[in-house]
Scaffold this motif. Structure first.
Motif, PDB file in Angstrom:
ATOM      1  N   ALA A   3      42.960  49.519  43.381  1.00 19.85           N
ATOM      2  CA  ALA A   3      41.463  49.790  43.858  1.00 19.85           C
ATOM      3  C   ALA A   3      41.066  48.107  44.197  1.00 19.85           C
ATOM      4  O   ALA A   3      42.059  47.442  43.415  1.00 19.85           O
ATOM      5  CB  ALA A   3      41.174  50.843  43.180  1.00 19.85           C
ATOM      6  N   GLU A   4      40.113  48.495  44.452  1.00 17.66           N
ATOM      7  CA  GLU A   4      39.228  46.512  44.617  1.00 17.66           C
ATOM      8  C   GLU A   4      38.796  46.374  43.230  1.00 17.66           C
ATOM      9  O   GLU A   4      39.007  45.765  42.999  1.00 17.66           O
ATOM     10  CB  GLU A   4      38.128  47.497  45.668  1.00 17.66           C
ATOM     11  CG  GLU A   4      37.633  46.309  45.659  1.00 17.66           C
ATOM     12  CD  GLU A   4      38.344  45.206  46.622  1.00 17.66           C
ATOM     13  OE1 GLU A   4      38.399  44.268  46.579  1.00 17.66           O
ATOM     14  OE2 GLU A   4      38.977  45.752  47.598  1.00 17.66           O
ATOM     15  N   LEU A   7      42.419  44.192  42.423  1.00 17.45           N
ATOM     16  CA  LEU A   7      42.488  43.299  43.708  1.00 17.45           C
ATOM     17  C   LEU A   7      41.782  42.278  42.639  1.00 17.45           C
ATOM     18  O   LEU A   7      42.066  40.891  43.140  1.00 17.45           O
ATOM     19  CB  LEU A   7      42.003  43.895  44.813  1.00 17.45           C
ATOM     20  CG  LEU A   7      43.207  44.490  45.319  1.00 17.45           C
ATOM     21  CD1 LEU A   7      43.009  44.853  47.095  1.00 17.45           C
ATOM     22  CD2 LEU A   7      44.348  43.548  45.939  1.00 17.45           C
ATOM     23  N   THR A   8      39.989  42.861  42.894  1.00 10.95           N
ATOM     24  CA  THR A   8      39.285  41.227  42.426  1.00 10.95           C
ATOM     25  C   THR A   8      40.171  40.694  41.154  1.00 10.95           C
ATOM     26  O   THR A   8      39.830  39.955  40.632  1.00 10.95           O
ATOM     27  CB  THR A   8      37.817  42.400  41.186  1.00 10.95           C
ATOM     28  OG1 THR A   8      37.132  42.330  43.277  1.00 10.95           O
ATOM     29  CG2 THR A   8      36.918  41.347  41.732  1.00 10.95           C
ATOM     30  N   ARG A  11      43.109  38.549  41.439  1.00 15.49           N
ATOM     31  CA  ARG A  11      42.714  37.665  42.209  1.00 15.49           C
ATOM     32  C   ARG A  11      41.749  36.131  41.865  1.00 15.49           C
ATOM     33  O   ARG A  11      41.956  34.928  41.178  1.00 15.49           O
ATOM     34  CB  ARG A  11      41.565  37.781  43.373  1.00 15.49           C
ATOM     35  CG  ARG A  11      41.298  38.691  44.651  1.00 15.49           C
ATOM     36  CD  ARG A  11      40.836  38.694  45.312  1.00 15.49           C
ATOM     37  NE  ARG A  11      40.881  39.130  47.015  1.00 15.49           N
ATOM     38  CZ  ARG A  11      40.567  40.967  46.861  1.00 15.49           C
ATOM     39  NH1 ARG A  11      39.571  41.030  46.085  1.00 15.49           N
ATOM     40  NH2 ARG A  11      40.921  41.827  48.072  1.00 15.49           N
ATOM     41  N   ASP A  30      43.462  34.089  46.744  1.00 11.58           N
ATOM     42  CA  ASP A  30      43.444  35.743  47.836  1.00 11.58           C
ATOM     43  C   ASP A  30      45.279  35.616  48.213  1.00 11.58           C
ATOM     44  O   ASP A  30      45.336  36.481  48.258  1.00 11.58           O
ATOM     45  CB  ASP A  30      42.384  35.024  49.029  1.00 11.58           C
ATOM     46  CG  ASP A  30      40.622  35.525  47.639  1.00 11.58           C
ATOM     47  OD1 ASP A  30      41.162  36.046  47.047  1.00 11.58           O
ATOM     48  OD2 ASP A  30      40.256  35.112  48.627  1.00 11.58           O
ATOM     49  N   ASN A  37      49.700  42.563  45.312  1.00 12.75           N
ATOM     50  CA  ASN A  37      49.820  44.007  45.583  1.00 12.75           C
ATOM     51  C   ASN A  37      50.563  44.602  45.752  1.00 12.75           C
ATOM     52  O   ASN A  37      51.064  45.662  45.888  1.00 12.75           O
ATOM     53  CB  ASN A  37      49.027  42.932  46.188  1.00 12.75           C
ATOM     54  CG  ASN A  37      47.774  45.277  46.198  1.00 12.75           C
ATOM     55  OD1 ASN A  37      47.904  45.808  45.389  1.00 12.75           O
ATOM     56  ND2 ASN A  37      47.382  45.053  47.445  1.00 12.75           N
TER      57      ASN A  37
END
Length: 212
Positions: A3-4, A7-8, A11, A30, A37
């Motif tokens: 999920a975002e 992912l944040t 990073r 990134d 991922n």
């Protein structure tokens, strides 16, 4: 698929696990996070679930605290410097290995390192009949456990001698023509635990056990 928020977190952790003075022209944090991922999605093993759990936790608490990259880099360096056999040390160590692999296996890293990736051409285009459950209406002359170098060789020679053979393999079926020179994709596909299995305790030793 992460999920975002995860992912944040990935990073941010990738940036913390990479040196602060990376050479220009190479992969960014990134880029590294994107490859990790994809690796986690392809692997889907219990070894990577611990990392996914860490990312979930970090992603959940990130909105509560300002991201301080120098402090986070110092914290993960301190964790990696310990020899504690704890889940957090294991997860950070595995994530560090993934970050290094994702960086150096990225196509943009080749311009920095001068590495020339090998080009592989499949010598065989064999498609074997594969089933998750063996047929119960057939009787085989020989059953072989494991399709590694020994098992595959014995199976081929027995089949050439007109023996009916069944090979039992816990790993997935990976035809030769689908193999890729991309290190991250290959590791996720052909190694047990996506190449992340290791001995317990310190020092931890990686166990690269084929499972295909």
């Amino acid at each position: 698929m992460l999920a975002e928020p995860e992912l944040t977190a990935l990073r941010l952790l990738a940036g913390a696990l990479l040196p602060g003075d990376m050479p220009s022209g190479g992969p960014s944090s990134d880029d590294v996070a994107g490859r990790i991922n994809a690796f986690l999605n392809a692997a889907g093993t219990r070894e990577v679930r611990l990392i996914q759990g860490i990312l979930r936790i970090v992603g959940a608490v990130l909105p509560l605290f300002p991201a301080d990259l120098p402090k986070l880099r110092s914290d993960v360096s301190r964790i990696l410097a310990t020899e504690d056999d704890t889940p957090i040390r294991t997860a950070v160590g595995q994530l560090h290995s993934l970050v290094v692999l994702a960086y150096y296996s990225h196509p943009r890293a080749r311009a920095v390192t001068g590495y020339v990736a090998p080009q592989r051409v499949a010598e065989h285009h064999t498609g074997l009949p594969v089933s998750t459950t063996p047929r119960t209406d057939l009787i085989y002359d020989v059953a072989i456990a494991g399709s590694g170098p020994a098992g595959a060789l014995v199976a081929a020679r027995l089949a050439a001698a007109n023996q009916s053979v069944i090979v039992l393999e816990s790993g997935r079926y990976v035809p030769e023509q689908t193999l890729t020179p991309d290190e991250m994709t290959a590791i996720a596909s052909v190694y047990a635990g996506a190449g992340m299995r290791a001995t317990q305790g310190e020092p931890s030793v990686a166990l690269l056990q084929a499972a295909c």
